[in-house]
Design an enzyme around this catalytic site. Structure first.
Site, PDB file in Angstrom:
ATOM      1  CE  LYS A 248      -4.668   0.756   0.453  1.00 15.86           C
ATOM      2  NZ  LYS A 248      -5.629   0.114  -0.334  1.00 15.86           N
TER       3      LYS A 248
ATOM      4  CB  THR B 227      -3.185  -3.287  -0.295  1.00 17.35           C
ATOM      5  OG1 THR B 227      -4.385  -3.161  -0.816  1.00 17.35           O
ATOM      6  CG2 THR B 227      -2.469  -4.181  -1.403  1.00 17.35           C
TER       7      THR B 227
ATOM      8  CG  HIS C 213      20.160  26.530 -16.366  1.00 13.03           C
ATOM      9  ND1 HIS C 213      21.249  26.555 -16.057  1.00 13.03           N
ATOM     10  CD2 HIS C 213      19.791  25.538 -16.932  1.00 13.03           C
ATOM     11  CE1 HIS C 213      21.914  25.396 -16.257  1.00 13.03           C
ATOM     12  NE2 HIS C 213      20.577  24.674 -16.969  1.00 13.03           N
TER      13      HIS C 213
END
Length: 304
Positions: free
Chosen positions: A23, A68, A264
């Site tokens: 999970k 799960t 940048h």
């Protein structure tokens, strides 16, 4: 389902490399109340289990599977009964629970990420129950344990965004027919730090303090002394200097992986408007960006 089983044929040309299920992103806010003084830990936890058999993959036989949803509930219950002293300790608790409770679980892997809350403070006085979200680096950990071994713990920080406006340059690089980048002795240096390290042993380690120490060392080496800074000839050199400083100051860690994107900022050309822009107004560019990575570890001889 019966028809599926009857049509099953083993493929002798394939073998499993690794399996796991679990999970992800199980979220918990744990509140510890000591009278009117409250402390919090908010975490997002992901759990992966590996089972001794592969019959769920091979035959569609779910008889060994811990659902799960049960894994999610277990994380919640462990937070209640064990608390969350540190995310590393919480990860170890989860691994140990599944390995000790289910004989057919042979491997448990847990990832825990802490949401960065900081207690409100004014004039040195800490608020008893109010907090502010401070995204200045996210604390995470990875804990993996096999049935036959101790837990292996990695900790790290990510999303630590830093910038300095000078004391950085980039010169002496290869130039070919496709090179348009000019050499520069002075530039902005911005990055978003991802840094992960492994503990060589887990007993009597103050994980919270160690994480704070390494985060401070990253900032120290990136910025340099507060009154003058420290020159960086390349992102690579800064990355390595952070690793050297960290492993020299923190004996509990064995190795360190760092990833530094080069974010940048370019000077905006205002010449067509009759203006000279002397690196005062810059354009942030999200992408593309350079990405510099490196992993170092202690030599065996240094540990003897």
């Amino acid at each position: 389902m019966a028809d599926y089983h009857n049509n099953y044929k083993k493929n002798d040309e394939l073998e499993f490399v690794r399996t796991g299920y679990g999970k992800d992103m199980v979220k918990v806010l744990h509140i510890q109340r000591d009278g009117k003084y409250h402390s919090i830990k908010e975490v997002a936890t992901s759990v992966q289990l590996t089972l001794s058999s592969k019959k769920d993959y091979l035959h569609g036989d779910n008889s060994d599977i811990i659902p799960t949803d049960t894994i999610k509930n277990t994380v919640h219950v462990l937070a209640k009964f064990k608390g969350i002293k540190s995310i590393e300790a919480f990860g170890v608790n989860i691994c140990e629970y599944f390995l000790s409770s289910f004989n057919h679980v042979i491997r448990a892997q847990v990832y825990v990420e802490e949401i960065p809350w900081k207690r409100l403070e004014k004039n040195g006085v800490k608020h008893v129950h109010a907090f502010i979200h401070t995204p200045t680096g996210t604390h995470f950990c990875e804990v993996e344990q096999l049935r036959s071994g101790p837990p292996v713990i990695h900790s790290g920080t990510k999303d630590l965004k830093v910038l300095k406006t000078t004391q950085s340059g980039f010169e002496g690089f290869i130039k070919d027919q496709f090179t348009t980048l000019p050499e520069v002795k002075d530039r902005c240096f911005a990055t978003q730090v991802y840094c992960k390290w492994r503990y060589h042993q887990c007993r009597d380690v103050d994980f919270e303090a160690t994480w704070g120490t390494i985060r401070d060392l990253v900032l120290e080496k990136f910025a340099g002394p507060y009154d003058k800074g420290e020159y960086s000839p390349s992102v690579q050199k800064t990355l390595y200097d952070i690793q050297v400083l960290s492993l020299s100051r923190v004996p509990e860690i064995e190795d360190m992986e760092i990833s530094l994107p080069n974010i940048h900022y370019f000077n905006i050309d205002m010449s067509k408007m009759g203006l000279i822009n002397k690196e005062e107004v810059l354009l942030p560019l999200d992408n593309p960006y350079g990405k510099i990575t490196g992993t170092v570890k202690r030599k065996l001889s240094s540990r003897l």
